[in-house]
Design an enzyme around this catalytic site. Sequence first.
Site, PDB file in Angstrom:
ATOM      1  N   ALA A  65       1.458  -1.381  -0.471  1.00  0.00           N
ATOM      2  CA  ALA A  65      -0.097  -0.041  -0.338  1.00  0.00           C
ATOM      3  C   ALA A  65       0.923   1.307  -0.091  1.00  0.00           C
ATOM      4  O   ALA A  65       1.716   1.092   0.113  1.00  0.00           O
ATOM      5  CB  ALA A  65      -0.889  -0.120   1.097  1.00  0.00           C
ATOM      6  N   GLY A 110       0.432  -4.691   0.851  1.00  0.00           N
ATOM      7  CA  GLY A 110      -0.555  -5.015  -0.083  1.00  0.00           C
ATOM      8  C   GLY A 110      -0.326  -5.590  -0.959  1.00  0.00           C
ATOM      9  O   GLY A 110      -1.006  -6.730  -2.040  1.00  0.00           O
ATOM     10  N   GLU A 113      -0.227  -9.484  -0.833  1.00  0.00           N
ATOM     11  CA  GLU A 113      -1.675  -9.578  -0.664  1.00  0.00           C
ATOM     12  C   GLU A 113      -2.761  -9.605  -1.929  1.00  0.00           C
ATOM     13  O   GLU A 113      -3.609 -10.834  -1.991  1.00  0.00           O
ATOM     14  CB  GLU A 113      -2.627  -8.166   0.123  1.00  0.00           C
ATOM     15  CG  GLU A 113      -1.764  -9.262   2.026  1.00  0.00           C
ATOM     16  CD  GLU A 113      -2.266  -7.640   2.380  1.00  0.00           C
ATOM     17  OE1 GLU A 113      -2.124  -6.034   2.517  1.00  0.00           O
ATOM     18  OE2 GLU A 113      -3.109  -8.014   3.835  1.00  0.00           O
ATOM     19  N   GLU A 133       4.302  -5.098   7.063  1.00  0.00           N
ATOM     20  CA  GLU A 133       3.128  -4.246   8.108  1.00  0.00           C
ATOM     21  C   GLU A 133       3.881  -4.195   9.678  1.00  0.00           C
ATOM     22  O   GLU A 133       3.471  -3.482  10.103  1.00  0.00           O
ATOM     23  CB  GLU A 133       1.953  -4.946   8.059  1.00  0.00           C
ATOM     24  CG  GLU A 133       1.642  -5.056   6.343  1.00  0.00           C
ATOM     25  CD  GLU A 133       1.809  -5.576   5.573  1.00  0.00           C
ATOM     26  OE1 GLU A 133       2.686  -7.016   6.205  1.00  0.00           O
ATOM     27  OE2 GLU A 133       0.869  -5.725   4.765  1.00  0.00           O
TER      28      GLU A 133
HETATM   29  N1  DAK Z   1       4.191   2.910  -0.319  1.00  0.00           N
HETATM   30  C1  DAK Z   1       5.241   4.578  -1.783  1.00  0.00           C
HETATM   31  N2  DAK Z   1       6.215   4.418  -1.833  1.00  0.00           N
HETATM   32  C2  DAK Z   1       6.171   3.537  -2.250  1.00  0.00           C
HETATM   33  C3  DAK Z   1       6.831   2.720  -1.559  1.00  0.00           C
HETATM   34  C4  DAK Z   1       4.488   1.831  -1.222  1.00  0.00           C
HETATM   35  N3  DAK Z   1       5.177   0.962  -0.035  1.00  0.00           N
HETATM   36  N4  DAK Z   1       7.524   1.482  -1.934  1.00  0.00           N
HETATM   37  C5  DAK Z   1       7.919   1.799  -2.474  1.00  0.00           C
HETATM   38  N5  DAK Z   1       8.261   3.316  -3.003  1.00  0.00           N
HETATM   39  C6  DAK Z   1       8.605   4.386  -3.161  1.00  0.00           C
HETATM   40  C7  DAK Z   1      10.264   5.252  -2.973  1.00  0.00           C
HETATM   41  O1  DAK Z   1       9.660   5.880  -1.860  1.00  0.00           O
HETATM   42  C8  DAK Z   1      10.446   5.390  -4.204  1.00  0.00           C
HETATM   43  O2  DAK Z   1      10.189   6.937  -4.385  1.00  0.00           O
HETATM   44  P1  DAK Z   1      11.180   8.369  -4.623  1.00  0.00           P
HETATM   45  O3  DAK Z   1      12.010   8.360  -3.331  1.00  0.00           O
HETATM   46  O4  DAK Z   1      11.615   7.771  -5.658  1.00  0.00           O
HETATM   47  O5  DAK Z   1      10.504   9.937  -4.933  1.00  0.00           O
HETATM   48  C9  DAK Z   1      10.222   4.424  -4.605  1.00  0.00           C
HETATM   49  O6  DAK Z   1       9.442   3.812  -4.465  1.00  0.00           O
HETATM   50  C10 DAK Z   1      12.296   3.434  -5.144  1.00  0.00           C
HETATM   51  O7  DAK Z   1      11.996   3.027  -4.028  1.00  0.00           O
HETATM   52  P2  DAK Z   1      13.031   2.556  -3.113  1.00  0.00           P
HETATM   53  O8  DAK Z   1      14.190   3.984  -4.004  1.00  0.00           O
HETATM   54  O9  DAK Z   1      13.196   2.176  -1.718  1.00  0.00           O
HETATM   55  O10 DAK Z   1      13.765   1.530  -4.347  1.00  0.00           O
HETATM   56  P3  DAK Z   1      14.329   0.622  -3.613  1.00  0.00           P
HETATM   57  O11 DAK Z   1      14.899  -0.391  -4.814  1.00  0.00           O
HETATM   58  O12 DAK Z   1      15.744   0.812  -3.208  1.00  0.00           O
HETATM   59  O13 DAK Z   1      13.854  -0.405  -2.653  1.00  0.00           O
HETATM   60  C11 DAK Z   1      11.681  -1.479  -1.605  1.00  0.00           C
HETATM   61  C12 DAK Z   1      13.303  -1.503  -2.958  1.00  0.00           C
HETATM   62  C13 DAK Z   1      10.989  -2.636  -1.646  1.00  0.00           C
HETATM   63  C14 DAK Z   1      13.045  -2.489  -1.063  1.00  0.00           C
HETATM   64  C15 DAK Z   1      11.584   0.010  -0.554  1.00  0.00           C
HETATM   65  O14 DAK Z   1      11.044   0.796  -2.217  1.00  0.00           O
HETATM   66  C16 DAK Z   1      11.000  -0.370  -0.082  1.00  0.00           C
HETATM   67  O15 DAK Z   1      11.010  -0.935   1.464  1.00  0.00           O
HETATM   68  N6  DAK Z   1       9.224  -0.236  -0.312  1.00  0.00           N
HETATM   69  C17 DAK Z   1       8.575  -0.471   1.360  1.00  0.00           C
HETATM   70  C18 DAK Z   1       7.618  -1.826   0.672  1.00  0.00           C
HETATM   71  C19 DAK Z   1       6.481  -1.755   2.150  1.00  0.00           C
HETATM   72  O16 DAK Z   1       7.126  -1.456   3.416  1.00  0.00           O
HETATM   73  N7  DAK Z   1       5.333  -2.556   1.657  1.00  0.00           N
HETATM   74  C20 DAK Z   1       4.265  -2.469   2.249  1.00  0.00           C
HETATM   75  C21 DAK Z   1       3.678  -1.056   2.105  1.00  0.00           C
HETATM   76  S1  DAK Z   1       2.077  -1.545   4.018  1.00  0.00           S
HETATM   77  C22 DAK Z   1      -3.789  -1.009   4.969  1.00  0.00           C
HETATM   78  C23 DAK Z   1      -4.854  -2.024   4.501  1.00  0.00           C
HETATM   79  C24 DAK Z   1      -3.630  -2.491   4.198  1.00  0.00           C
HETATM   80  C25 DAK Z   1      -2.131  -1.921   4.434  1.00  0.00           C
HETATM   81  C26 DAK Z   1      -2.852  -0.895   5.407  1.00  0.00           C
HETATM   82  C27 DAK Z   1      -3.912  -0.684   5.958  1.00  0.00           C
HETATM   83  N8  DAK Z   1      -5.755  -0.464   5.989  1.00  0.00           N
HETATM   84  C28 DAK Z   1      -7.009  -2.015   6.954  1.00  0.00           C
HETATM   85  C29 DAK Z   1      -6.190   0.610   6.498  1.00  0.00           C
HETATM   86  C30 DAK Z   1      -1.226  -2.591   3.583  1.00  0.00           C
HETATM   87  C31 DAK Z   1      -0.137  -2.295   3.589  1.00  0.00           C
HETATM   88  C32 DAK Z   1       1.446  -2.424   3.669  1.00  0.00           C
HETATM   89  O17 DAK Z   1       1.755  -2.934   2.221  1.00  0.00           O
END
Ligand code: DAK
Length: 259
Positions: A65, A110, A113, A133
């Site tokens: 997400a 997400g 998921e 998460e």
């Molecule tokens: N959201 C927003 N932007 C993201 C992102 C994300 N999840 N993942 C990556 N980006 C963006 C980065 O901020 C970066 O943007 P700029 O700085 O270039 O503007 C761009 O994508 C490239 O990312 P990186 O520079 O970080 O790329 P790397 O290759 O170095 O790293 C990575 C890739 C996938 C390891 C890293 O980007 C990363 O750790 N990303 C976050 C992954 C993550 O934690 N995903 C889970 C998110 S939590 C809900 C229901 C569901 C959810 C939530 C609430 N409710 C019931 C309300 C779900 C939650 C989730 O999914």
Amino acid sequence: MEYKNIILKKEGKLALLTINRPKALNALNSETVTEINGALDEIAADDTVLAVIVTGSGKSFVAGADITEMKDFNSVEGRKFGRLGNKVFRKLENLEKPVIAAVNGFALGGGCELSLACDIRLASTKAKFGQPEVGLGITPGFGGTQRLARVVGLGMAKELIYTAKMIKADEAFRIGLVNGVYEPENLLEEAKKLANTIVANAPIAVRMSKVAINRGIQCDIDTATAYESEVFGECFSTEDQKEGMTAFVEKREKNFKNK
Ligand code: DAK
């Protein structure tokens, strides 16, 4: 319909749904989830589409997400986003057409998921899966606490969710999260090959099998097998059942009509 963050393309009997926000690694913001909802309605209404492939643009499937959007949510906004996500993922899971996730890169949170709401997952050697998460102070919210355990079992799902660790495609294959791992350049072709193998069969029988599996998994075995008997019986009211069995007896190619 016109979309900004996704691409919906038809190829023969297949629909190809690509999440297309590569600059944000295809992170799911509300707008993208809403567009996926619209695409699913289009696909459901199109009787010429018999199977669906979901994939991502660039180096990511879906990196979760959108954290940028979520970070300032209050609980009301969080709940609204959660409801939207769960509604759309459930619509995908219940879509009466088989759905294959072609996981080309990061499938995190997400994104993992989203792949779990699909029927079958294929991965490229570059795919990485995880539920990060708890490291962000939240629980999985788009079905991860439920669907992951149904696919890989309780112990493995708990390990993945509690540790927030990322696993590579070969490990995802070993634990049964994905059905196959392919070189990146072959992934989409392999997904299409699998989808085309499925759509060569009687579409109503495939559809009813999906419904029976999805319903049955939520029921006790007596209810589930009773439901199976119902859908099995229902098949005998279709032209394709007559065609499939007649073609077998006549030793000829089948010509299913989705009727
Ligand atoms: N959201 C927003 N932007 C993201 C992102 C994300 N999840 N993942 C990556 N980006 C963006 C980065 O901020 C970066 O943007 P700029 O700085 O270039 O503007 C761009 O994508 C490239 O990312 P990186 O520079 O970080 O790329 P790397 O290759 O170095 O790293 C990575 C890739 C996938 C390891 C890293 O980007 C990363 O750790 N990303 C976050 C992954 C993550 O934690 N995903 C889970 C998110 S939590 C809900 C229901 C569901 C959810 C939530 C609430 N409710 C019931 C309300 C779900 C939650 C989730 O999914």
